[in-house]
Scaffold this motif. Structure first.
Motif, short mmCIF file in Angstrom:
data_model
loop_
_atom_site.label_atom_id
_atom_site.label_comp_id
_atom_site.label_asym_id
_atom_site.label_seq_id
_atom_site.Cartn_x
_atom_site.Cartn_y
_atom_site.Cartn_z
N ALA A 144 9.80 2.67 45.84
CA ALA A 144 9.38 3.47 47.00
C ALA A 144 10.52 4.36 47.50
CB ALA A 144 8.90 2.55 48.12
N GLN A 145 11.76 3.90 47.38
CA GLN A 145 12.92 4.67 47.85
C GLN A 145 13.91 4.82 46.70
OE1 GLN A 145 14.34 2.42 51.23
NE2 GLN A 145 12.84 3.34 52.61
N PRO A 146 13.65 5.75 45.79
CA PRO A 146 14.54 5.91 44.63
C PRO A 146 15.90 6.46 45.04
CG PRO A 146 12.92 7.68 44.70
CD PRO A 146 12.53 6.71 45.78
N LEU A 147 16.91 6.09 44.27
CA LEU A 147 18.26 6.59 44.50
C LEU A 147 18.41 7.97 43.85
CD1 LEU A 147 20.36 3.38 43.77
CD2 LEU A 147 19.72 4.31 46.01
N PRO A 148 19.30 8.78 44.33
CA PRO A 148 19.54 10.07 43.68
C PRO A 148 20.03 9.87 42.25
CG PRO A 148 20.53 10.01 45.88
CD PRO A 148 20.09 8.62 45.57
N ALA A 149 19.69 10.79 41.39
CA ALA A 149 20.04 10.65 39.98
C ALA A 149 21.54 10.62 39.77
CB ALA A 149 19.41 11.80 39.18
N GLU A 150 22.29 11.35 40.61
CA GLU A 150 23.74 11.42 40.41
C GLU A 150 24.44 10.10 40.68
OE1 GLU A 150 22.51 13.45 44.31
OE2 GLU A 150 21.94 13.50 42.18
N GLU A 151 23.79 9.18 41.34
CA GLU A 151 24.42 7.89 41.60
C GLU A 151 24.52 7.03 40.35
OE1 GLU A 151 23.54 5.45 44.85
OE2 GLU A 151 23.23 7.09 46.28
N GLY A 152 23.79 7.40 39.31
CA GLY A 152 23.83 6.61 38.08
C GLY A 152 25.23 6.51 37.52
N ASP A 153 25.96 7.65 37.49
CA ASP A 153 27.31 7.64 36.93
C ASP A 153 28.24 6.78 37.75
OD1 ASP A 153 26.49 9.33 34.91
OD2 ASP A 153 27.04 11.15 36.02
N SER A 154 28.12 6.85 39.07
CA SER A 154 29.02 6.06 39.92
C SER A 154 28.74 4.57 39.78
CB SER A 154 28.87 6.49 41.39
OG SER A 154 27.55 6.24 41.85
N ILE A 155 27.47 4.20 39.62
CA ILE A 155 27.14 2.78 39.45
C ILE A 155 27.74 2.26 38.15
CG2 ILE A 155 25.26 1.14 39.11
CD1 ILE A 155 23.50 2.96 40.85
N LEU B 155 20.41 0.45 39.49
CA LEU B 155 20.04 1.30 38.35
C LEU B 155 18.52 1.40 38.19
CD1 LEU B 155 22.65 0.22 35.64
CD2 LEU B 155 22.58 2.40 36.87
N SER B 156 17.81 0.31 38.48
CA SER B 156 16.36 0.31 38.34
C SER B 156 15.67 1.18 39.38
CB SER B 156 15.82 -1.12 38.44
OG SER B 156 15.93 -1.63 39.76
N ARG B 157 16.42 1.63 40.39
CA ARG B 157 15.84 2.49 41.42
C ARG B 157 16.12 3.96 41.18
NH1 ARG B 157 18.18 0.52 46.93
NH2 ARG B 157 16.94 2.33 47.61
N LEU B 158 16.79 4.29 40.08
CA LEU B 158 17.03 5.69 39.75
C LEU B 158 15.72 6.35 39.33
CD1 LEU B 158 20.31 5.33 37.63
CD2 LEU B 158 20.12 6.24 39.97
N PRO B 159 15.64 7.67 39.38
CA PRO B 159 14.44 8.36 38.90
C PRO B 159 14.18 8.03 37.43
CG PRO B 159 15.83 9.86 40.15
CD PRO B 159 16.63 8.61 39.98
N ALA B 160 12.92 8.13 37.01
CA ALA B 160 12.54 7.71 35.66
C ALA B 160 13.32 8.46 34.59
CB ALA B 160 11.04 7.94 35.47
N GLU B 161 13.55 9.78 34.77
CA GLU B 161 14.26 10.55 33.76
C GLU B 161 15.70 10.08 33.61
OE1 GLU B 161 12.74 11.73 36.36
OE2 GLU B 161 10.97 12.76 35.58
N ARG B 162 16.31 9.74 34.73
CA ARG B 162 17.70 9.27 34.67
C ARG B 162 17.78 7.88 34.06
NH1 ARG B 162 21.85 8.40 33.40
NH2 ARG B 162 23.88 8.49 34.45
N ARG B 163 16.80 7.02 34.36
CA ARG B 163 16.79 5.68 33.77
C ARG B 163 16.64 5.76 32.25
NH1 ARG B 163 12.92 4.44 37.83
NH2 ARG B 163 11.36 4.08 36.22
N ALA B 164 15.80 6.69 31.80
CA ALA B 164 15.60 6.81 30.35
C ALA B 164 16.88 7.22 29.64
CB ALA B 164 14.50 7.82 30.07
N ALA B 165 17.72 8.01 30.32
CA ALA B 165 18.97 8.47 29.70
C ALA B 165 20.01 7.37 29.59
CB ALA B 165 19.54 9.64 30.51
N GLY C 284 28.40 3.18 28.85
CA GLY C 284 28.62 2.36 30.03
C GLY C 284 27.50 1.36 30.29
N PHE C 285 26.27 1.74 29.95
CA PHE C 285 25.14 0.82 30.14
C PHE C 285 25.21 -0.33 29.14
CE2 PHE C 285 20.61 -0.33 29.48
CZ PHE C 285 20.35 -0.80 30.76
N ASP C 286 25.62 -0.02 27.90
CA ASP C 286 25.80 -1.09 26.92
C ASP C 286 26.87 -2.07 27.37
OD1 ASP C 286 23.84 -0.07 25.27
OD2 ASP C 286 25.24 1.08 24.02
N THR C 287 27.92 -1.53 27.94
CA THR C 287 28.99 -2.40 28.44
C THR C 287 28.47 -3.30 29.55
OG1 THR C 287 30.64 -0.72 27.90
CG2 THR C 287 31.28 -2.43 29.48
#
Length: 811
Positions: free
Chosen positions: A178-189, A210-220, A226-229
């Motif tokens: 319901a309250q997604p995070l901005p896509a740019e926060e993915g890198d900082s997380i 990370l699960s609250r990022l927009p769908a396009e950003r989550r797919a990337a 960093g996600f594998d790590t």
């Protein structure tokens, strides 16, 4: 015949007359564009240029119009898996080690197309046929799919969870945050978690964010190191997480690009199995729902869940029970020790379930092949029939699946369905329409209003049909011997779809046989498809199938021999014909010839005509799966002896002092009636020797007489024809005798509660007439009541049937 003008063009189709020996060409059409799809993911491509082909429609000169003939231009538009199996609990680890929550600790650091034209069936000498080229062209471009044809059913199988707030703690919410995070926060997380420092709670919090990022950003995220790590850190810290944190981690994975086989999910499953016996039932059900959302198979975990639920059965609330049945269905597992408890719980809460919950319960039982008693199913159907208008079509279809599985004839529900469902058909997805249609054919229940609505709606949706769907539609309409008002458009669209899905039949050969048999019932024989189905390589696929397809092959192969004299394609080899002939005749001797109604008719005919040499109880056409009483008459009506084997058997009885008296026959019939009662309803849907078989959809059987493989050269007699019977007059030329085929029918030959003959038995009588037999029926509604009457009444009835002057040709 009316001519329908259409923009599309369709492949060649042979329509063969019921009585004529030559076929007439009615029309020529072309083949339009075709798309292909992968076997494992339905969806097709529309990539090629349009090409043309010819259609051959063979129409019988003496084609009859039955059932309200004034209503339609042509056709007979008239006014219908389960293989029982016991499934034990899934194998799994029974681990009792504790998984209690631990205090936060530091965790270790990370380490780094279009189909070609389709013509007539080619000669056998042609090695590389056009159909083979078609298949190769389709297979070579399977990866080129068009997403527009992937049908969105718009039906949520979890809709029942929205009916009660309690489901929020039992199920995983798959909707977007319901309250997604901005896509740019993915890198900082990812950056903050890269060194894997902090507590396990921080790690879980990172996944949740990370699960609250927009769908396009989550797919990337799937392509980012960093996600594998981060996933590697979670795997190493999995044992340090508290059970609530572990559940939060799994729920976060549902929204992240983590495939079902990811090592992180392996670690989660092992840890949940270790902790399961220390968790609450609510938590166990929630985790099971997460696994379902992740599309991961977890047999070990489910085995523990079912064992836990079995021990705590009395503690189950209504929502927990419904969610458990849903999980049982989605896991395709039927724990045997829960079957009786499930039935008692359904009866306990029957009036409290919402209609959507009833649909979810039926779907769970159907998917897990869980048996259910007629009493419980009837109670469910009673409630649905009274509240059907308030039920979603999805839930209603799920109830119909279970009704079909239990083979329950619930007339109030079927009648109400005929009133409610036709107007809904245009808005129902193609799989739902298929299940509705298959329910009618499986129960042999004919409702013209429903079938006509299906036929009207189907051509515009046919591109969404899987090979299974198209096959089941053709089987259902053929089984009920129904050709709708738009029959040419209906059948042409489905046959075209069969061509488009031809590559799928390499994996599912039973579906092609199902489709072709359904077409054969209504006198349609697409020669290219038949040629493909009777080729040696395809026959070998059917022989290695998990379903018994022999009888279907022979019904098809021998029907083509009789009804398609100009067919030049592949045929079944003689050794297979002989093999299946022996199988079906052995079955008939044990199960069919000895039925009381047939034994009585045979005995009385022998007495009336002069002896056993005048009657033969056998299968004239074994591939049609039922027996006949053959009688031959001269042109003046005099019986002709022809059964040379019968006098030998009679002589043996006389030699040992046994007389075939009325009392003995009565005792035999009475005893046989108690020990071997006729089967009233055959198995479905299978399906073909499958669908449930299942999926019919094995192929639907038409009662007990259709449950056996059939074989035998249709153009040859079932047994060698005798040259001359001892003591008999010289045999007459065939043109100077009348061959009668007496049919002792039963209820399984007809649609439920009607005198409408089913497709297989229409096919049999049509072929007998084509081979020169005069078909005489002893219908069950006349013959069965006579079995309780006097001998003279029965003899009088048989005399009327056999010596009817209308049977003899006029001088």
């Amino acid at each position: 015949m009316a001519t329908v003008l259409m923009c599309r063009r369709f492949p060649r189709l042979s329509r063969v007359a019921a009585f004529s020996t030559t076929a007439k060409r009615e029309a020529e059409r072309g083949s339009g564009k075709s798309e292909q799809e992968k076997e494992e993911n339905p969806g097709t491509a529309n990539t090629g240029a349009e090409s043309t082909a010819t259609i051959q429609l063979l129409s019988p000169a003496d084609y009859r119009v039955l059932y309200n003939p004034s209503a339609y231009t042509r056709g007979r538009a008239g006014s219908q898996q389960h293989v029982g199996r016991d499934i034990g609990q899934a194998l799994g680890d029974t681990v009792t080690s504790s998984g209690a929550a631990r205090a936060p600790q530091a965790f270790p650091a990370a380490s780094s197309q279009t189909l070609p034209p389709i013509r007539s069936a080619p000669p056998k000498s042609r090695p590389n046929t056009l159909l083979q080229q078609t298949i190769m062209a389709v297979l070579s471009k399977e990866e080129e799919k068009e997403k527009w044809e992937v049908h969105d059913s718009k039906e949520d199988p979890r809709m029942f969870q929205k009916g009660r707030p309690e489901y929020s703690s039992l199920s995983c919410d798959t909707s977007e945050p319901a309250q997604p995070l901005p896509a740019e926060e993915g890198d900082s997380i990812l950056g903050s978690m890269a060194v894997c420092e902090g507590s396990p709670g921080d790690l879980v919090d990172g996944f949740l964010r990370l699960s609250r990022l927009p769908a396009e950003r989550r797919a990337a995220l799937a392509s980012e190191p960093g996600f594998d790590t981060l996933c590697g850190c979670a795997i190493r810290a999995i044992g340090l997480l508290s059970t609530p944190d572990l559940i939060h981690l799994l729920k976060a994975c549902v929204h992240l690009p983590i495939p079902p086989t990811h090592p992180l999910l392996d670690a989660c499953e092992a840890e949940f199995c270790r902790r399961a016996w220390d968790m609450q039932l609510e938590q166990l059900l929630l985790v099971a729902d997460c696994w379902r959302c992740l599309e991961r198979s977890v047999p070990s975990y489910l085995s523990i869940l079912f064992s836990f639920a079995n021990l705590h059965w009395k503690e189950l609330t209504l929502p927990q029970f419904v969610q458990l049945v849903y999980i049982i269905g989605e896991g395709r597992r039927s724990p045997a020790d829960l079957a009786q408890k499930v039935e008692s719980m359904i009866l306990k809460h029957l009036d409290s379930f919402t209609l959507e919950e009833l649909g979810a319960i039926c779907l769970g039982l159907f998917k897990s092949l869980s048996g259910i008693s007629d009493h419980v199913m009837r109670r469910i159907a009673d409630r649905v029939s009274l509240q059907m208008e308030g039920m979603s079509t999805y839930a209603l279809v799920n109830v119909l699946k279970m009704l079909r599985y239990t083979r329950l004839d619930h007339l109030p529900l079927l009648k109400e369905l005929g009133r409610v469902i036709p107007e809904r058909i245009p808005t129902v997805n193609i799989q739902g329409i298929m299940h509705i249609t298959l329910t009618y054919s499986s129960l042999h229940y004919f409702d013209e209003g429903v079938l006509a609505a299906v036929a009207t709606s189907l051509p515009s949706k046919v591109s969404y049909c899987r090979s299974k769907d198209a096959a089941k539609f053709l089987w259902s309409f053929g089984c009920l011997d129904y050709e709708p008002p738009n029959e040419e458009e209906f059948y042409s669209s489905l046959i075209k779809q069969i061509h488009r899905k031809l590559h799928e039949f390499r994996k599912f050969p039973e579906h092609l046989l199902t489709a072709l048999l359904g077409l054969a019932f209504v006198k349609r024989f697409p020669e290219e498809l038949i040629d493909y189905a009777l080729r040696e390589e395809f026959v070998q696929k059917t022989r290695s199938s998990k379903y018994e397809l022999n009888k279907d092959l022979f019904t098809l192969g021998k029907s083509v021999e009789i009804e398609c004299p100009t067919y030049q394609g592949s045929r079944l080899p003689p050794h297979l014909c002989q093999e299946f002939t022996e199988m079906v005749l052995n079955f008939a001797e044990q199960e069919i010839y000895v039925r009381p109604e047939i034994v009585e008719a045979t005995s009385l005919l022998e007495s009336m005509l002069g002896g056993p040499e005048y009657v033969k109880n056998h299968m004239i056409l074994p591939h049609t799966r039922s027996s006949d009483l053959e009688v031959r008459l001269a042109m003046d009506g005099r019986p002709i002896p022809f059964n040379c084997k019968a006098p030998v058997a009679a002589k043996r009885l006389r030699d040992i002092g046994v007389s075939l008296t009325d009392d003995l026959m009565a005792q035999l019939i009475k005893g046989r009636a108690h020990s071997q009662p006729p089967v009233e309803v055959g198995n479905e849907g299978r399906t073909p020797s499958q669908e449930r078989g299942a999926e019919t959809g094995t192929l639907c059987s038409q009662g007990a007489e259709t449950a056996t493989p059939c074989s035998q050269g249709a153009l040859a007699p079932a047994e060698p024809e005798p040259g001359h019977c001892p003591g008999a007059p010289p045999s007459l030329p065939e043109a100077q005798e009348v061959r009668l085929a007496l049919q002792v029918s039963n209820r399984n030959h007809y649609c439920y509660g009607s005198k409408r003959l089913l497709g297989l038995h229409c096919l049999k009588r049509r072929q007998l007439r084509r081979l020169g037999y005069v078909v005489v029926e002893l219908p069950f509604w006349e013959w069965f009541p006579l079995l309780r009457r006097t001998r003279s009444e029965k003899l009088s009835y048989l005399h009327y049937k056999v010596f009817d002057p209308a049977l003899l040709p006029k001088a």
